[in-house]
Design an enzyme around this catalytic site. Structure first.
Site, PDB file in Angstrom:
ATOM      1  N   TYR B 103      -7.902 -27.344  34.758  1.00 55.11           N
ATOM      2  CA  TYR B 103      -7.332 -26.122  34.164  1.00 55.11           C
ATOM      3  C   TYR B 103      -8.460 -25.235  33.673  1.00 55.11           C
ATOM      4  CZ  TYR B 103      -5.346 -22.990  30.688  1.00 55.11           C
ATOM      5  OH  TYR B 103      -5.002 -21.865  29.981  1.00 55.11           O
ATOM      6  N   GLU B 190      -4.870 -17.436  33.882  1.00 54.61           N
ATOM      7  CA  GLU B 190      -5.021 -18.884  34.024  1.00 54.61           C
ATOM      8  C   GLU B 190      -5.147 -19.251  35.493  1.00 54.61           C
ATOM      9  OE1 GLU B 190      -2.362 -20.812  30.370  1.00 54.61           O
ATOM     10  OE2 GLU B 190      -1.561 -20.804  32.384  1.00 54.61           O
TER      11      GLU B 190
END
Lengths: 301, 387
Positions: B103, B190
């Site tokens: 991530y 993101e």
């Protein structure tokens, strides 16, 4: 007396000739603030309702000796207006404008902080930015550099007030007035995610102010400014502080108007703010009127 | 403004991020077409502005063309958290087991007055869940807003987060993501998962991108991407009037002048034993017409059984607020009880106007608590009655 501004403050208005700038220049003058000039690029040399207008902050400052600037410039030019004032050597800059892009504010705030450090390192008085998206500040019966209603700040008081929300600032000031206490200085720091001055930056000024007996902090959900304030109070403050937190019932993950008022994970939850204030022995009011009782209790201790 | 996955990917691609190929399809036949072009397997992904698409059945692995068609049929038209899926993104499938999912993200962080870069080896999961369960697994780094993210900083973060693979390429992806965030005024960006295959090369499999509404004036090209059908109809109407409006799930319509006072109004309604149906901030200095529109908007919500108006007038004049409400009554728009607390500028004039109208539908109270109590009582009684 109070902090940051008083009857000797000389104020220029960036964006004086715009609709908001004009009406609030008048209201500040009515309050008794020394508004000395306006700045509107391209309108330099004109007279606006008796005030001289300059093309730049630097010109306005050298002609008038101004030491405070309040900004009503539209969002696209607002951060630039802040930097112009900072580089012209204005030590206190108040940005009222709402809706300034966050990336612009990140850069402006960082540059103002760098200028502040540089100024202090060389014996200067530093540079402070308050806002954006804030109602400004007012020292009762002396000077208002902001957009608050004049009426509730007419009589001197001894309670310092700091708030992230404009309307709740008025609400709290009126409650304190009606209770016969009144405020010394009220500082609206603004609800945006990136602002020039935080609770923790203002608290030391009230702590050092002989005309302030206690401080009320009006916080809201989101961010960790209240937690940082609690930490400062715990380690460095002797004067009593009372807090209120707005938005305690707001659903998680929803953004309520201010970009700042959003709960991310566990940071900025009402629980975390309550716990932080509790650890600092700061009573937290459940409702706004309860603030008054808590302030009275704190002063009687 | 929230962007769809495919739109966020387009932006990141423009900034040089290695993004998984994909094409948008609006019909099951188009899904089959893309599956044929790419070769199998593919993944069919719903394009809606909500999280948890996967759990809701909006993301499906499709090993054959027929299966892709079938999944397209299932997902298109599907309802995910109240939003209809009108589009899917069809991408090549990746053998997740052959590599690792990470991530990376950037978010506006008021605590550091800039962006914070976040990285975690716990990719593929909702980052909120990782943050709640194991906060130590998220590495955070303040990004300097003037210099931007530099490669050595990105490498350092990747190393601390425990990323394995071609570190230069992974860091480069983070730097490019950061450039996109600044250039496109992201509130949030993101890449999750950032997938590193056996060759060590990172690829962005999924993205989230949200643009600062305050900066939309300098991204007019992105404004064309706004899909009104993907938003709540009352929220669209509210945005036309320039209101900050959030739909909530209670029965009391709540409006006030300023985000702070409206948030506190929500708290007060909850204390009074009812639930707010919405958050509506009419802003500062509202004239009668704005108040009229606000009342109209809230009245349209069938969940609303009573309206609580909480105003502390500074720039806003109480008599203008009263005029707007009275106009709504006279035009027949106002059919639900309005309980209000209006303090501040021109309060006496407002009282006089309301006394003249003398309608049981509009009542003014001296404090916000009394007004909220009455609104809550009316709303709960009406909700009981309609059951």
């Amino acid at each position: 007396m109070g902090i940051l501004v008083d009857k000797n403050s000389k104020v220029i208005v960036q964006g004086m000739t715009g609709r908001e700038g004009a009406s609030h220049s008048r209201a500040m003058k009515e309050f008794g603030t020394q508004v000395v000039a306006g700045v509107t690029p391209g309108k330099g040399g004109q007279d606006f309702e008796g005030w001289p207008v300059f093309n730049s902050v630097a010109e306005a400052k050298s002609a008038t000796g101004a030491n405070v600037s309040i900004i009503f410039v539209p969002p696209a030019g607002a951060a630039d207006a802040v930097l112009e004032a900072a580089h012209a050597g204005i030590p206190l800059i108040i940005l009222i404008t709402e809706g300034v892009p966050t990336v612009d504010m990140m850069r402006a705030v960082q540059e103002v902080k760098a200028l502040d450090e540089h100024s202090r390192a060389h014996g200067g008085e530093g540079v402070r930015l308050i806002g954006g998206n804030c109602p400004g500040l007012v020292t009762n019966a002396e000077a208002k550099v902001g957009i608050m209603p004049n009426k509730i700040y007419a009589t001197p008081g001894r309670i310092g007030l700091i708030s992230r929300s404009g309307t709740l600032t008025y609400e709290a000031a009126k409650l304190l007035n009606d209770a016969g206490m009144g405020t010394s200085t009220t500082v609206g720091i603004g609800g945006d995610p990136v602002i020039g001055t935080t609770f923790a930056d203002v608290l030391p000024l009230f702590e050092a102010d002989p005309d302030t007996d206690a401080v009320v902090v009006i916080g809201e959900i989101g961010g960790a400014d209240e937690e940082a304030a609690a930490e400062y109070i715990k380690t460095s403050m002797k004067k009593p502080v009372v807090a209120f937190i707005s938005g305690r019932s707001a659903p998680k993950g929803k953004r309520m108007g201010h970009a700042g008022a959003i709960i991310m994970g566990d940071v900025g939850t009402p629980e975390s703010k309550l716990a932080a204030f509790q650890a600092a022995n700061v009573p937290v009011a459940d409702t706004m009127p309860e603030i008054i009782d808590l302030v009275k209790q704190a002063l009687n201790k | 403004m929230k962007l769809h996955e495919y739109q966020g990917k387009d932006i990141l691609r423009q900034f040089g991020v290695n993004v998984q190929d994909g094409k948008v399809a609006r019909t099951p036949d188009e899904v089959r077409q893309v599956a044929r072009e790419y070769g199998q397997p593919v993944v069919v992904k719903a394009q809606v502005h909500v999280g948890g698409r996967g759990k809701a059945g909006g993301v499906k692995f499709s090993p054959t063309e027929d299966k892709a068609f079938e999944n397209g049929e299932k997902i298109l038209g599907m309802d995910i958290k109240g939003l209809t899926v009108n589009k899917v993104l069809v991408t090549r499938a990746v053998d997740i087991d052959a590599g690792t999912e990470y991530y990376v993200g950037m978010i506006v962080d008021r605590n550091v007055q800039s962006y914070t870069l976040m990285a975690s080896a716990e990719g593929g999961m909702e980052i909120e869940e990782v943050a709640a369960a194991t906060p130590e697994k998220i590495i955070k780094h303040r990004v300097d807003p003037v210099t931007g993210l530099r490669p050595y900083e990105a490498r350092d973060v990747a190393i601390k987060a425990g990323f394995k693979g071609n570190l230069n390429k992974i860091a480069d992806m983070m730097v490019k993501m950061s450039e996109a965030a600044f250039a496109r005024d992201a509130v949030l960006v993101e890449i999750n998962p950032l997938f590193v295959g056996p060759d060590g090369v990172p690829v962005a499999l999924d993205t989230k991108f949200e643009v600062d509404d305050n900066a939309m004036y300098r991204h007019r090209d992105l404004a064309d991407w706004r899909e009104l059908e993907a938003e709540h109809p009352l929220e669209i109407e509210a945005s036309k009037y320039g209101f900050a409006y959030v739909k909530l799930d209670g029965n009391v319509g709540v409006l006030g002048n300023g985000a702070g006072i409206v948030m506190t109004s929500l708290d007060v309604v909850n204390r009074a034993g009812a639930k707010p149906a919405n958050f509506l901030d009419i802003g500062g200095g509202a004239k009668a017409e704005i108040v009229y529109n606000a009342v109209k908007l809230v009245s349209k919500d069938t969940d609303v059984k009573a309206i609580f108006i909480n105003i502390f007038g500074g720039i806003t004049r109480a008599d203008e607020v009263a005029k707007g409400v009275i106009q709504a009554l006279n035009d027949g728009i106002l059919t639900k009880p309005v309980r209000m607390r209006i303090a501040g500028t021109a309060e006496d004039e407002a009282k006089a106007l309301l006394a003249e109208v003398n309608s049981p539908l509009i009542q003014m109270y001296p404090t916000m608590f009394e007004a909220a109590d009455e609104a809550a009582r009316e709303a709960n009684a009406a909700s009981q009655g309609s059951k």
